[in-house]
Design a protein around this motif. Sequence first.
Motif, PDB file in Angstrom:
ATOM      1  N   LEU A 211       8.644  21.201 -10.707  1.00 29.49           N
ATOM      2  CA  LEU A 211       7.671  20.875  -9.656  1.00 29.49           C
ATOM      3  C   LEU A 211       8.194  21.276  -8.277  1.00 29.49           C
ATOM      4  CD1 LEU A 211       6.379  17.381 -10.868  1.00 29.49           C
ATOM      5  CD2 LEU A 211       5.185  19.589 -10.978  1.00 29.49           C
ATOM      6  N   VAL A 212       9.498  21.133  -8.064  1.00 32.00           N
ATOM      7  CA  VAL A 212      10.081  21.577  -6.796  1.00 32.00           C
ATOM      8  C   VAL A 212       9.915  23.088  -6.646  1.00 32.00           C
ATOM      9  CG1 VAL A 212      12.250  21.871  -5.527  1.00 32.00           C
ATOM     10  CG2 VAL A 212      11.717  19.673  -6.597  1.00 32.00           C
ATOM     11  N   ILE A 213      10.179  23.828  -7.716  1.00 33.54           N
ATOM     12  CA  ILE A 213      10.039  25.286  -7.667  1.00 33.54           C
ATOM     13  C   ILE A 213       8.573  25.676  -7.482  1.00 33.54           C
ATOM     14  CG2 ILE A 213      10.317  27.405  -9.030  1.00 33.54           C
ATOM     15  CD1 ILE A 213      12.823  26.087 -10.251  1.00 33.54           C
ATOM     16  N   ALA A 214       7.680  24.941  -8.134  1.00 31.80           N
ATOM     17  CA  ALA A 214       6.253  25.239  -8.000  1.00 31.80           C
ATOM     18  C   ALA A 214       5.789  25.111  -6.554  1.00 31.80           C
ATOM     19  CB  ALA A 214       5.442  24.303  -8.895  1.00 31.80           C
ATOM     20  N   GLY A 215       6.360  24.158  -5.817  1.00 31.05           N
ATOM     21  CA  GLY A 215       5.946  23.949  -4.443  1.00 31.05           C
ATOM     22  C   GLY A 215       6.798  24.662  -3.416  1.00 31.05           C
TER      23      GLY A 215
ATOM     24  N   ILE B 287       9.298  38.145  -6.304  1.00 30.35           N
ATOM     25  CA  ILE B 287       8.591  39.262  -5.670  1.00 30.35           C
ATOM     26  C   ILE B 287       7.198  38.834  -5.204  1.00 30.35           C
ATOM     27  CG2 ILE B 287       7.578  41.539  -6.088  1.00 30.35           C
ATOM     28  CD1 ILE B 287       9.924  42.023  -8.060  1.00 30.35           C
ATOM     29  N   SER B 288       6.434  38.181  -6.083  1.00 24.38           N
ATOM     30  CA  SER B 288       5.031  37.879  -5.790  1.00 24.38           C
ATOM     31  C   SER B 288       4.845  36.589  -5.000  1.00 24.38           C
ATOM     32  CB  SER B 288       4.236  37.792  -7.097  1.00 24.38           C
ATOM     33  OG  SER B 288       4.274  39.011  -7.788  1.00 24.38           O
ATOM     34  N   HIS B 289       5.630  35.558  -5.305  1.00 22.11           N
ATOM     35  CA  HIS B 289       5.416  34.245  -4.681  1.00 22.11           C
ATOM     36  C   HIS B 289       6.192  34.099  -3.376  1.00 22.11           C
ATOM     37  CE1 HIS B 289       4.319  29.970  -4.703  1.00 22.11           C
ATOM     38  NE2 HIS B 289       5.571  29.699  -4.358  1.00 22.11           N
TER      39      HIS B 289
ATOM     40  N   TYR C 181       1.976  31.434  -9.413  1.00 20.32           N
ATOM     41  CA  TYR C 181       3.186  31.009 -10.110  1.00 20.32           C
ATOM     42  C   TYR C 181       3.417  29.512  -9.932  1.00 20.32           C
ATOM     43  CZ  TYR C 181       4.397  35.773 -11.298  1.00 20.32           C
ATOM     44  OH  TYR C 181       4.385  37.029 -11.850  1.00 20.32           O
ATOM     45  N   SER C 182       2.863  28.926  -8.880  1.00 22.96           N
ATOM     46  CA  SER C 182       2.939  27.474  -8.737  1.00 22.96           C
ATOM     47  C   SER C 182       2.248  26.784  -9.905  1.00 22.96           C
ATOM     48  CB  SER C 182       2.297  27.037  -7.415  1.00 22.96           C
ATOM     49  OG  SER C 182       3.021  27.522  -6.315  1.00 22.96           O
TER      50      SER C 182
END
Length: 454
Positions: free
Chosen positions: A353-357, A295-297, A429-430
Amino acid sequence: MTPAMDHLEERPPHLAVAPAPDPRSPSGETAPGGPRTTIARGAGDGDPPQVSAGFVLLYALASFGALLVLLTPSLESLALRINASVPADRAPGVLGTVLAVGLGLQVLALPVIGRLSDRTRSRFGRRRPWIVLGLTGLVAGALVMAFAPGVTGLTCGYAVVSVAGSSCVAALLAVMSDRVPVRQRGLVSAFLGLGTVAALVVGSVIVALLPHDSDGMFVVPAVVGAALLALFAALMNDRPSSHDAPHPRLTVAMMVSTFWVSPRRHPDFGWAYLSRFLLQLAYAFLTTYQAFYLISHLGTADADVPGQVLTGTLLLAGATIVASVVSGRLSDKLARRKVFVITAAFITAGALLVIAGAHDLTFFYAGLVLGGIGYGGYTAVDLALATDVLPNPEDAANDLAIFNTASTLPQALAPAVAPGILAVTSGSYSALYVVAAALAVAGGLVIPRVRAVR
């Protein structure tokens, strides 16, 4: 258990375990480092007979049933119900409070029920009574979450589900030590890990198929889970323990020790616990805040969250199934545990890290696939590794319940810690998932300290 089922469960082994000596002091303490266990061909004393495919299937289904009821609320149901009940800016904090109460109770209940299960003397066995008691509580708690009004009802219901689920999980964990020989623990651990993934998938499917505010989000998983647990309890070969020698009277000191395995006396168990704690904390950041991340990211609309969570969970599950089965089989075949845990930890860090970016769903889904490979490789082996280094197999339920708090404690800790990280990083969230990646790396780096297994 019927004679036919008993024959299905136990067969004469073609491989056996050659355990190293397990020296004990007069006080009953295991020598520092705990028992050393190796996987080898040849005869072995005290190792359970080989278990059949039928037993493994029923065991995995029972584990899946318990986890379906425990995980579905924390994955999605509670977040959706809370998001519809309180202002959006308060929802993460309210969810954190509800989860912290329930998961905190799990941390307390697991070792206590494990100790009581080890000491149970009944004509129904040591494990079966606690499974039956637990499945009854799971249904009751789900009904409270579904029909009791407001956040108070959700909190009370999830608390009941947490304690009841702990009863089932503590008893089921002990079955690994009671019934499964060392040479098969990697494979069985892999199938139990698949039960976790299956619970996530089926829970997501149930939520996605039901109306957005349906009470069935809580009731349907409970009914399915209770039925599978009842099937295993009815068919499992849990021998009567009413004539076993009684344990010494339970004292306050014994109850305090229920929550503790000394890492000084049993360093291998301590390092295995720390590794699981760090990896599970990393995953708890991802799974607990997945809906809010979308929702937020990524800007997902509330109504689209269940479908996107389901898609991501299916991708993660497919990768986990392949990685888990392959890793479990190879771990048993090669008589190696640590290399699989270490590799899985680093793969998990890369996934986070993939999800963070990620800036769109494609990269988010790619991260989940990579995370499934890491999670499958890890869960295929970590329970087998911990069972191999148990301080005292006679207290298997208690010690494995303590080990399992390395999964439940992070789930309780994540909702308390994550809001602080989000506050410091202006809701990033990253940043949250970068922290999670660092935790995963640390979880892999401590595994070489385990000396008793390869």
